[in-house]
Design a protein around this motif. Structure first.
Motif, PDB file in Angstrom:
ATOM      1  N   GLY A 124       0.781  -1.237   0.000  1.00 43.36           N
ATOM      2  CA  GLY A 124       0.000   0.000   0.000  1.00 43.36           C
ATOM      3  C   GLY A 124       0.805   1.275   0.000  1.00 43.36           C
ATOM      4  O   GLY A 124       0.298   2.342  -0.366  1.00 43.36           O
ATOM      5  N   SER A 125       2.055   1.230   0.415  1.00 49.18           N
ATOM      6  CA  SER A 125       2.855   2.448   0.519  1.00 49.18           C
ATOM      7  C   SER A 125       3.138   3.027  -0.866  1.00 49.18           C
ATOM      8  O   SER A 125       3.350   2.305  -1.830  1.00 49.18           O
ATOM      9  N   GLY A 126       3.129   4.347  -0.949  1.00 55.44           N
ATOM     10  CA  GLY A 126       3.438   5.037  -2.198  1.00 55.44           C
ATOM     11  C   GLY A 126       2.247   5.343  -3.081  1.00 55.44           C
ATOM     12  O   GLY A 126       2.311   6.252  -3.920  1.00 55.44           O
ATOM     13  N   TRP A 127       1.150   4.624  -2.901  1.00 55.43           N
ATOM     14  CA  TRP A 127       0.006   4.820  -3.785  1.00 55.43           C
ATOM     15  C   TRP A 127      -0.657   6.189  -3.607  1.00 55.43           C
ATOM     16  O   TRP A 127      -0.975   6.867  -4.592  1.00 55.43           O
ATOM     17  N   LEU A 128      -0.854   6.608  -2.359  1.00 57.23           N
ATOM     18  CA  LEU A 128      -1.584   7.856  -2.146  1.00 57.23           C
ATOM     19  C   LEU A 128      -0.792   9.048  -2.676  1.00 57.23           C
ATOM     20  O   LEU A 128      -1.364   9.988  -3.235  1.00 57.23           O
TER      21      LEU A 128
END
Length: 377
Positions: A124-128
């Protein structure tokens, strides 16, 4: 890992003060909390808070991901800056998104409960960070994000074949739009087909000339108010100017095609894109196979030159390798025999080679691992 959930929130318009951060800390002792973000993941258990509540009170963006396939993106938008009728027209009949009202804001909630793929693991990291520019795009009147939602429903069969696209294409795609399509697992061939047509000013990039013309047309008192708000730190002034430019642009300026494509048109073009991509991939694989084959042939030729010079010593090395009685020795002996076979064929000495090979087999017949290596010689 049996369960994984990732939560990330981002504040854009107003940073969190100390009291805000203390209230958020009460929801999670493990979360990473900064003046603009809240991030946590769970390998077991659940988040104590309600994401929609956090969005209403503190945050402008939220991303959620679970390893069982669920993916969600929330975007908070000031009502006064949103073309609500335009927003609703894109979302009419859309099952993937809804718009929630909260005081002076609207919250666009996009949720996909799809099944994960075999190699769909993602922390999930980096997507936002990659998706964050989409909020400013929506505020400026660029609705291509909503086109991608429509395209996702084309993929799932929720749109009728004769339905026309909501914009005349979505090209050229920004990095944020590509990230959105990837995050929500929209068919890349459909996305490619849709992006072949330019969205024009109504949906895509605004040129510097278009923005300049829009600024020049703004009445002086409104310009003064915009400058005052800009000096006061209002983060939405730029988006307002871009939205004004989109509204003011004429069809001629937008370079829109005369007709829009239907769902059937897009599906046919996506199939052609897939066919072309697969053909290109097959061509690439064949070129790689031929390259490797050439390299192997060149390497073998170099080995054969050396073996020819060594003569009988090669057979002595084979005996030594077999006598080692382990897999690496057997493998080395078999490789030398394979090269000697090629040499014997070139020299017209295949019968002599076969006699020596059969003798080797008889003498080492109890070494079954070695004998197995000789299959095919």
């Amino acid at each position: 890992m049996s369960e994984y959930q990732y939560y990330e929130f981002q504040a854009v318009d107003r940073p969190l003060d100390e009291a805000d951060r203390e209230a958020l800390r009460a929801l999670s002792s493990r979360a990473r909390i900064t003046a603009t973000s809240f991030t946590n993941h769970y390998d077991w258990g659940d988040f104590k808070g309600e994401p929609i509540t956090l969005m209403e009170r503190w945050f402008d963006l939220h991303l959620y991901l679970a390893n069982w396939g669920t993916r969600e993106l929330m975007i908070r938008l000031p009502k006064r800056l949103v073309d609500r009728s335009g927003l609703d027209s894109f979302l009419d009949g859309c099952r993937l998104a809804e718009v929630l009202e909260s005081d002076e804001n609207l919250i666009l909630d996009i949720l996909d409960d799809g099944e994960p793929g075999d190699d769909d693991w993602d922390d999930g990291s980096g997507w936002l960070a990659a998706l964050a520019p989409l909020r400013a795009d929506l505020l400026s009147g660029d609705f291509r994000l909503l086109y991608l939602l429509w395209l996702a429903e084309v993929e799932t069969g929720d749109r009728k074949d004769d339905e026309t696209e909501p914009l005349p294409g979505i090209g050229p795609l920004t990095g944020a739009l590509r990230a959105f399509a990837e995050f929500f697992r929209i068919d890349p061939d459909l996305v490619e087909a849709a992006s072949e047509a330019h969205a024009g000013i109504a949906g895509g990039h605004l040129s510097a000339d278009a923005i300049g013309a829009a600024v020049a047309a703004i009445p002086e008192d409104e310009k003064t108010d915009l400058l005052r708000r800009l000096a006061g730190g209002d983060p939405h002034v730029g988006a307002e100017i871009q939205r004004y430019a989109r509204t003011a642009a004429s069809p001629a300026d937008s370079a829109m095609p005369a007709t829009r494509r239907t769902v059937s048109d897009l599906r046919r073009r996506a199939a052609a894109v897939l066919e072309g991509r697969e053909a290109a991939e097959a061509e690439r694989r064949e070129a790689e196979r031929l390259r490797q084959e050439r390299e192997e042939e060149e390497a073998q030729r170099a080995r054969l030159v050396v073996l020819r010079r060594r003569g009988e010593a090669v057979w002595d090395e084979i005996e030594s390798e077999v006598a080692r009685r382990h897999a690496s020795g057997y493998g080395r002996a078999a490789a030398l025999l394979s090269d000697l076979k090629v040499l014997s064929n070139e020299d017209g000495a295949a019968a002599a080679f076969n006699d020596r090979l059969n003798d080797l087999r008889l003498r080492h017949s109890r070494k079954w691992q070695f004998i197995k290596r000789l299959e095919g010689l």
